[in-house]
Structures are given as structure tokens and as C-alpha cells.
Design an enzyme around this catalytic site. Structure first.
Site, PDB file in Angstrom:
ATOM      1  N   GLU A  45      11.919   5.000 -11.474  1.00 37.69           N
ATOM      2  CA  GLU A  45      11.500   5.380 -10.120  1.00 37.69           C
ATOM      3  C   GLU A  45      10.047   4.958  -9.981  1.00 37.69           C
ATOM      4  O   GLU A  45       9.188   5.433 -10.731  1.00 37.69           O
ATOM      5  CB  GLU A  45      11.616   6.900  -9.965  1.00 37.69           C
ATOM      6  CG  GLU A  45      12.506   7.345  -8.838  1.00 37.69           C
ATOM      7  CD  GLU A  45      12.544   8.853  -8.767  1.00 37.69           C
ATOM      8  OE1 GLU A  45      11.574   9.448  -8.259  1.00 37.69           O
ATOM      9  OE2 GLU A  45      13.534   9.440  -9.241  1.00 37.69           O
ATOM     10  N   ASP A  55       4.551  15.707  -2.585  1.00 32.82           N
ATOM     11  CA  ASP A  55       4.048  15.571  -3.946  1.00 32.82           C
ATOM     12  C   ASP A  55       2.994  16.619  -4.275  1.00 32.82           C
ATOM     13  O   ASP A  55       2.174  16.982  -3.437  1.00 32.82           O
ATOM     14  CB  ASP A  55       3.445  14.171  -4.137  1.00 32.82           C
ATOM     15  CG  ASP A  55       4.491  13.084  -4.012  1.00 32.82           C
ATOM     16  OD1 ASP A  55       5.592  13.296  -4.531  1.00 32.82           O
ATOM     17  OD2 ASP A  55       4.207  12.046  -3.386  1.00 32.82           O
ATOM     18  N   TYR A  81      19.917  12.949  -5.646  1.00 34.31           N
ATOM     19  CA  TYR A  81      18.757  13.521  -6.342  1.00 34.31           C
ATOM     20  C   TYR A  81      18.667  14.988  -5.932  1.00 34.31           C
ATOM     21  O   TYR A  81      18.357  15.298  -4.796  1.00 34.31           O
ATOM     22  CB  TYR A  81      17.500  12.751  -5.918  1.00 34.31           C
ATOM     23  CG  TYR A  81      16.214  13.093  -6.656  1.00 34.31           C
ATOM     24  CD1 TYR A  81      15.805  14.399  -6.895  1.00 34.31           C
ATOM     25  CD2 TYR A  81      15.384  12.068  -7.100  1.00 34.31           C
ATOM     26  CE1 TYR A  81      14.633  14.682  -7.547  1.00 34.31           C
ATOM     27  CE2 TYR A  81      14.180  12.338  -7.748  1.00 34.31           C
ATOM     28  CZ  TYR A  81      13.821  13.647  -7.972  1.00 34.31           C
ATOM     29  OH  TYR A  81      12.641  13.938  -8.615  1.00 34.31           O
TER      30      TYR A  81
END
Length: 263
Positions: free
Chosen positions: A49, A60, A175
């Protein structure tokens, strides 16, 4: 078949779990991140990734935010990220690469132009965290038509009503975000993850890979044991940020991969 689909088919044949590693393109500089990227497959990484640096990475945590900022300050751009992929492909034509980031740089480039360049560079899939299923016509559908997998995130708040919409145009793998919140903010617990993975797998034939909150060999093994594999990002990015040489960081990655593969 894309490289992603081929890799997961082979792993399934071998009854082996996947280990996915996230790194930030250009962190702390292009040469170091490319050296790290080139070493990942030998360290046991099944899918890479690759983070695309962005100025406002809303999903994030501090570790990856800092990595993105270092990369941007070092002059990393979308063009340089694509060049990094091309450089990697000179020596590795089999390891899948998923570009993970945000839509703004792609929108600014133009979707058709970006997809053509990404495919030519050797990117296999996209994770674009700020494009919900309602915007599939924007990038997801064009990406699939261009031969790229579009990987969607499912989270602990993705209920049974929402899940089919999330899975509708997803390809490559799903995911599953093991915790609510940002990357690197809490530890994933296999006991909490297992029923959620089972719920998703009941609704799709795609592999379910779990990320967020995995920092050790033991946690990689535990989480991979209840899913089709696991993703580690912040722990690897943080290890590199500590100033360790690339070989030491790859040693840490190798331990994580061994944990996932032992599941």
C-alpha cells in the site's frame, strides 16, 4: 486478473493469510522510500500500500500525517509517486501495488489522465478514503473499467443496511478498519474483529483484510487469524521515522509478515 486478484488466489490456494504493508511515498525522501519499497516483497509483504502525500489527510493519525508532511516538504508530488512506482516495476512485475490517498490530487490531474498514467506506471488498485459509494461514478467505475481494483473501507459503524452499498462496486479485497477513529490511535482486538469479519464475508466472496491498530508480530498473527490477512502502516512508518536504517525497518516488517503468515 489483476495482480491483486492473482495474489489472493495464490494465497488461498496455499491456505495462507496475506500481509499488506503501508508506506508513504517520499518519506523521508524519495531514495529511502524507494529502497524500503523494493525490500518489502523479500521481507514477506504480499501487497504494498503506497501512500500518496496530501496536505489534509483527514483519516490519518499523527504518525502518517507527519510522514506525509515530510514527503511534501521534500518535494514529493503525484508525478514523483508514479515515477517511484515505475522505478519499482523495473525490478518487480508481480507484487501488487495499491495507491492509498485522497481524491483532490486525482481530481486536479483529471480522472481519465490519472487512470491512464497510474495503469501505465504499474499501479493495481486504489483506496481513496474520501469518496463514498454515492460517488462511484466519479472514480470507482472509471477505475474498474481501466483495469484497476477499487478497494473500499468497511468500519465498525458500517451496519447491515449500509454494507451492501459499500460492497457493491468493491473489487480486489475489502479493507476492514478494526477501530473507529484515525490510524494508529488504538490497538486492534481479534475478539472484536472476528464477528465483524464474519459478517462481511457472509456478504461477499472478496478477501477481507484488517487494518488499523496492528503493531506487533503477535497482533498481526492474531488479527490475520480471524480474517484473510492484515495491514500494518503506522508501526512501519513510525519505525522508519525513528531514524533506523532501511535494513532494520525491513527486519521489523519481516517479523510482522511472519506473524500474519503463521496465522
Amino acid at each position: 486478473m489483476t495482480r491483486i486478484e492473482s495474489t489472493f488466489a495464490q494465497l488461498a490456494k496455499e491456505e495462507k493469510k496475506a500481509f499488506v504493508a503501508y508506506i508513504m511515498a517520499g518519506d523521508p525522501d524519495v531514495d529511502t522510500s524507494l529502497e524500503l519499497m523494493r525490500g518489502l516483497p523479500e521481507a514477506g509483504v504480499d501487497v504494498i500500500e503506497l501512500g500518496l502525500p496530501f496536505t489534509d489527510p483527514m483519516a490519518d493519525g499523527p504518525t502518517i500525517q507527519a510522514a506525509g508532511q515530510r514527503a511534501l516538504e521534500g518535494g514529493m508530488t503525484l508525478d514523483r509517486t508514479l515515477q517511484m512506482v515505475r522505478d519499482f516495476r523495473e525490478g518487480d512485475d508481480s507484487t501488487p501495488i495499491v495507491l492509498m490517498g485522497y481524491y483532490n490530487p486525482i481530481y486536479s490531474r483529471g480522472v481519465d489522465r490519472f487512470l491512464e498514467q497510474a495503469k501505465a506506471a504499474g499501479i493495481d488498485g486504489l483506496i481513496i478514503v474520501d469518496l463514498p459509494p454515492e460517488e462511484d461514478d466519479e472514480l470507482c467505475i472509471p477505475a474498474q473499467k481501466a483495469g484497476l481494483n477499487f478497494i473500499r473501507l468497511a468500519t465498525p459503524t458500517t451496519d447491515d443496511k449500509r454494507l451492501p452499498r459499500v460492497l457493491q462496486n468493491t473489487s480486489g479485497f475489502v479493507y476492514y478498519v478494526s477501530i473507529t477513529g484515525i490510524t494508529g490511535s488504538a490497538a486492534a482486538e481479534a475478539g472484536d474483529v472476528a464477528p465483524e469479519v464474519a459478517r462481511i464475508k457472509a456478504a461477499t466472496d472478496l478477501p477481507v483484510i484488517v487494518g488499523f491498530g496492528i503493531r506487533t508480530r503477535d497482533s498481526a498473527q492474531a488479527i490475520a487469524g480471524v480474517a484473510d490477512g492484515c495491514v500494518v502502516g503506522s508501526a512501519i512508518v513510525g519505525d522508519l521515522a525513528s531514524g533506523k536504517p532501511v535494513e532494520e525497518v525491513l527486519g521489523f516488517v519481516r517479523a510482522l509478515a511472519e506473524g500474519a503468515h503463521a496465522a
